[in-house]
Design a protein around this motif. Structure first.
Motif, PDB file in Angstrom:
ATOM      1  N   GLY A   1     -15.538  12.860 -82.081  1.00 15.03           N
ATOM      2  CA  GLY A   1     -15.897  11.831 -83.048  1.00 15.03           C
ATOM      3  C   GLY A   1     -15.415  12.256 -84.420  1.00 15.03           C
ATOM      4  O   GLY A   1     -15.103  13.428 -84.651  1.00 15.03           O
ATOM      5  N   SER A   2     -15.328  11.349 -85.356  1.00 17.51           N
ATOM      6  CA  SER A   2     -14.935  11.628 -86.746  1.00 17.51           C
ATOM      7  C   SER A   2     -13.572  12.306 -86.844  1.00 17.51           C
ATOM      8  O   SER A   2     -13.440  13.400 -87.371  1.00 17.51           O
ATOM      9  CB  SER A   2     -15.990  12.477 -87.450  1.00 17.51           C
ATOM     10  N   VAL A   3     -12.552  11.627 -86.349  1.00 13.12           N
ATOM     11  CA  VAL A   3     -11.180  12.099 -86.460  1.00 13.12           C
ATOM     12  C   VAL A   3     -10.543  11.373 -87.639  1.00 13.12           C
ATOM     13  O   VAL A   3     -10.621  10.145 -87.741  1.00 13.12           O
ATOM     14  CB  VAL A   3     -10.391  11.829 -85.159  1.00 13.12           C
ATOM     15  N   ALA A   4      -9.925  12.133 -88.556  1.00 17.70           N
ATOM     16  CA  ALA A   4      -9.325  11.565 -89.759  1.00 17.70           C
ATOM     17  C   ALA A   4      -7.931  11.028 -89.446  1.00 17.70           C
ATOM     18  O   ALA A   4      -7.070  11.766 -88.970  1.00 17.70           O
ATOM     19  CB  ALA A   4      -9.245  12.617 -90.847  1.00 17.70           C
ATOM     20  N   CYS A   5      -7.696   9.728 -89.718  1.00 15.34           N
ATOM     21  CA  CYS A   5      -6.407   9.088 -89.457  1.00 15.34           C
ATOM     22  C   CYS A   5      -5.833   8.527 -90.748  1.00 15.34           C
ATOM     23  O   CYS A   5      -6.500   7.777 -91.454  1.00 15.34           O
ATOM     24  CB  CYS A   5      -6.555   7.969 -88.434  1.00 15.34           C
ATOM     25  N   THR A   6      -4.595   8.885 -91.032  1.00 14.43           N
ATOM     26  CA  THR A   6      -3.901   8.405 -92.217  1.00 14.43           C
ATOM     27  C   THR A   6      -2.700   7.577 -91.789  1.00 14.43           C
ATOM     28  O   THR A   6      -1.865   8.042 -91.022  1.00 14.43           O
ATOM     29  CB  THR A   6      -3.436   9.592 -93.088  1.00 14.43           C
ATOM     30  N   PHE A   7      -2.607   6.355 -92.303  1.00 14.20           N
ATOM     31  CA  PHE A   7      -1.480   5.459 -92.062  1.00 14.20           C
ATOM     32  C   PHE A   7      -0.635   5.440 -93.328  1.00 14.20           C
ATOM     33  O   PHE A   7      -1.160   5.174 -94.416  1.00 14.20           O
ATOM     34  CB  PHE A   7      -1.966   4.043 -91.765  1.00 14.20           C
ATOM     35  N   THR A   8       0.666   5.703 -93.205  1.00 17.17           N
ATOM     36  CA  THR A   8       1.556   5.727 -94.357  1.00 17.17           C
ATOM     37  C   THR A   8       2.725   4.780 -94.129  1.00 17.17           C
ATOM     38  O   THR A   8       3.443   4.908 -93.138  1.00 17.17           O
ATOM     39  CB  THR A   8       2.094   7.154 -94.613  1.00 17.17           C
ATOM     40  N   ASN A   9       2.934   3.839 -95.039  1.00 22.89           N
ATOM     41  CA  ASN A   9       4.099   2.973 -95.013  1.00 22.89           C
ATOM     42  C   ASN A   9       5.239   3.775 -95.620  1.00 22.89           C
ATOM     43  O   ASN A   9       5.210   4.105 -96.806  1.00 22.89           O
ATOM     44  CB  ASN A   9       3.843   1.702 -95.810  1.00 22.89           C
ATOM     45  N   THR A  10       6.251   4.107 -94.819  1.00 24.31           N
ATOM     46  CA  THR A  10       7.321   4.989 -95.286  1.00 24.31           C
ATOM     47  C   THR A  10       8.232   4.316 -96.305  1.00 24.31           C
ATOM     48  O   THR A  10       8.915   5.002 -97.057  1.00 24.31           O
ATOM     49  CB  THR A  10       8.172   5.503 -94.110  1.00 24.31           C
ATOM     50  N   LYS A  11       8.220   2.999 -96.357  1.00 22.20           N
ATOM     51  CA  LYS A  11       9.068   2.275 -97.301  1.00 22.20           C
ATOM     52  C   LYS A  11       8.424   2.195 -98.687  1.00 22.20           C
ATOM     53  O   LYS A  11       9.074   2.440 -99.703  1.00 22.20           O
ATOM     54  CB  LYS A  11       9.355   0.869 -96.773  1.00 22.20           C
ATOM     55  N   THR A  12       7.131   1.863 -98.730  1.00 23.56           N
ATOM     56  CA  THR A  12       6.443   1.690-100.008  1.00 23.56           C
ATOM     57  C   THR A  12       5.624   2.909-100.419  1.00 23.56           C
ATOM     58  O   THR A  12       5.256   3.034-101.582  1.00 23.56           O
ATOM     59  CB  THR A  12       5.500   0.469 -99.950  1.00 23.56           C
ATOM     60  N   GLY A  13       5.285   3.766 -99.470  1.00 21.56           N
ATOM     61  CA  GLY A  13       4.476   4.943 -99.764  1.00 21.56           C
ATOM     62  C   GLY A  13       2.981   4.667 -99.787  1.00 21.56           C
ATOM     63  O   GLY A  13       2.179   5.562-100.072  1.00 21.56           O
TER      64      GLY A  13
END
Length: 131
Positions: free
Chosen positions: A77-89
């Motif tokens: 539980g409590s897994v940190a997920c980061t989504f990054t748009n590589t075009k806009t940052g």
């Protein structure tokens, strides 16, 4: 006189059948032990993924944290997920759950799954919950 007509629709159909499908997502999973930092010497589980959305590449990184607790069924539980748009940052952060053995990550708030064991190199995208 015989009527010789070309069948263009069958030619287009053959052309479309021969085109290769373009891959729109993928995922990988690994474990590692940091040599420095707050989690030094503690085994970490990492799942990375990518997805093409509206022509833009979204990179996804999910990692266990000190808040991640392993349940009896083998899920963190409590897994940190980061989504990054590589075009806009632009980055966005979400909490998810991760399967220890397979590395599959589920983010319920987004109805999103990252599955490294899916066919053809993994899958990252939306899911539909079946009841």
């Amino acid at each position: 006189m015989a009527n010789y007509k070309k069948n263009y629709s069958s030619n287009n159909q053959n052309y479309n059948n021969n085109k290769q499908k373009v891959k729109h997502s993928g995922a990988k999973s690994t474990t590692y032990t940091p040599l420095s930092g707050p989690n030094k010497g503690v085994e970490q589980h990492l799942t990375t993924g990518w997805r093409l959305a509206k022509g833009e590449l979204i990179a996804i990184k999910c990692v266990t944290t000190t808040k991640s607790n392993l349940s009896e069924k083998g899920w963190f539980g409590s897994v940190a997920c980061t989504f990054t748009n590589t075009k806009t940052g632009v980055q966005s952060f979400h909490w998810g759950t991760m399967q220890k053995n397979g590395g599959k990550v589920v983010i319920d708030s987004m109805a999103f799954v990252i599955n490294p064991r899916a066919k053809n190199g993994g899958y990252a995208g939306t899911f539909i919950r079946s009841n």
